[in-house]
Design an enzyme around this catalytic site. Sequence first.
Site, PDB file in Angstrom:
ATOM      1  N   PRO A 116       0.817  -1.209   0.000  1.00 44.52           N
ATOM      2  CA  PRO A 116       0.000   0.000   0.000  1.00 44.52           C
ATOM      3  C   PRO A 116       0.849   1.257   0.000  1.00 44.52           C
ATOM      4  O   PRO A 116       2.037   1.222   0.328  1.00 44.52           O
ATOM      5  CB  PRO A 116      -0.781  -0.125   1.309  1.00 44.52           C
ATOM      6  CG  PRO A 116       0.176  -0.850   2.212  1.00 44.52           C
ATOM      7  CD  PRO A 116       0.910  -1.829   1.329  1.00 44.52           C
ATOM      8  N   HIS A 168       6.824  -3.312   2.615  1.00 42.01           N
ATOM      9  CA  HIS A 168       5.425  -3.565   2.998  1.00 42.01           C
ATOM     10  C   HIS A 168       4.576  -2.316   2.826  1.00 42.01           C
ATOM     11  O   HIS A 168       3.396  -2.307   3.179  1.00 42.01           O
ATOM     12  CB  HIS A 168       5.339  -4.090   4.425  1.00 42.01           C
ATOM     13  CG  HIS A 168       5.392  -3.041   5.503  1.00 42.01           C
ATOM     14  ND1 HIS A 168       6.349  -2.050   5.537  1.00 42.01           N
ATOM     15  CD2 HIS A 168       4.610  -2.843   6.596  1.00 42.01           C
ATOM     16  CE1 HIS A 168       6.153  -1.290   6.596  1.00 42.01           C
ATOM     17  NE2 HIS A 168       5.109  -1.738   7.247  1.00 42.01           N
TER      18      HIS A 168
END
Length: 447
Positions: free
Chosen positions: A350, A374
């Site tokens: 994200p 991540h």
Amino acid sequence: MSNKAKKKQKRRESRKLDKFLKQRVLTDDQRKQAWQIFNTDGVDAALTFAGAAAVKEDLGAPVPYRIWGENQIDPKAITQMKNAARLPISVIGALMPDAHVGYGLPIGGVLATKNAIIPYAVGVDIACRMKLTLFDATERDLVKHQHMLKQVLLKQTRFGAGSTFESGNFSEHEVLDSADWQATPLLKSLYKRASDQLGTSGGGNHFVEWGLFTAHGDDEALGIDAGTYLALLSHSGSRGTGYKIANHYSNLAMDQHPTLPKEVKHLAWFDMDSEEGQEYWLSMNLAGRYASANHAVIHQRITKAVGFQPLAQVENHHNFAWKEDHNGEEVIVHRKGATPAGENVLGIIPGSMGDPGYVVRGRGNTDSINSASHGAGRKMSRRVAKQSITRHAQKAYLKQRGIDLLGGGLDEAPQAYKPIHEVMQAQSDLVSVVGEFVPRIVRMADD
């Protein structure tokens, strides 16, 4: 406390001190003095004395580790990675381009160890993870049903420390039927908390959001064609259950390694074949299944409420440790804020509440220990973000991109994060992009 209970406690403390002393480099006189202190002042005083008297453990030279996007990373995080690579149990390391300072191992740090598990290299939010559901719906549906989609997020999610659904509105999942909840006194004590918080999300950077996912091509693994789909993306972990497990075993590991230098004291470990190591491994894996169950419940509740047909799902977690093969040897790979990126493994990276995220496919780069970032990674601490970003600036950023924010603090403003495009460019040899997710309605913990 009865005399019988006192004697039983004394025996436990005696065994604890005896085990501790056997692991320390001490003279005979120092050992005798530790027992004298135990008899007069108690076990804590004896442990403190023995820990201070012992010779500090030698970290040695660092094992190999590579850095991606080094020019975007705080030098303090790089120092943390170097120190972790100097542990006597370390085999190989890697630092992802979203890295920033953490406790012990930096966020974005990957560390492979030999027959050892480090609770703080997993992190306090064990198995924090991402999940994406693609629906048989389009941008037109998002615009047409925007009010309904917003109301569903408000009604079907709960955020923040200690948050639960109301009595009579709890969810069920098979993870709560696992016998592992009875494996240790700690897990027994956490069962009700886990049951009450099932399907909820934490504070901070955790979210549930509607957006549009554009697949760059037909994808056989996902079973979708190229095009744009309505999508639901969630980010959350193992809630209070994982936090309690992490703190309990981190403190226990540090008690066993009081002679570690200050800069790596949070990287204390358990041998995998020790009783504590096996307990933590079981507890961590249970927390991983529980975190996955939280996302399953979140997506099930919302899917049922909106009535759209789901087409495909992608899920992965970070803040975890895996048994993997490295050069023909089994190692424990800790990914603290890093996404598994083995060959053809799907994952989600994200951006922020105001920037795109990506579904990716791992390239299986062994130099990164089959890992990728991540997320975008913080460029400001939470404190600095609150002090330097105004609410007006945050709202203007989101308005320009057509994003509706429900909750969310200034510490999570998009400006507090690194540019996600630069992070993705820095790891093009680690993952290929399957498609892009653009947020439209974002639900986070209330400020």
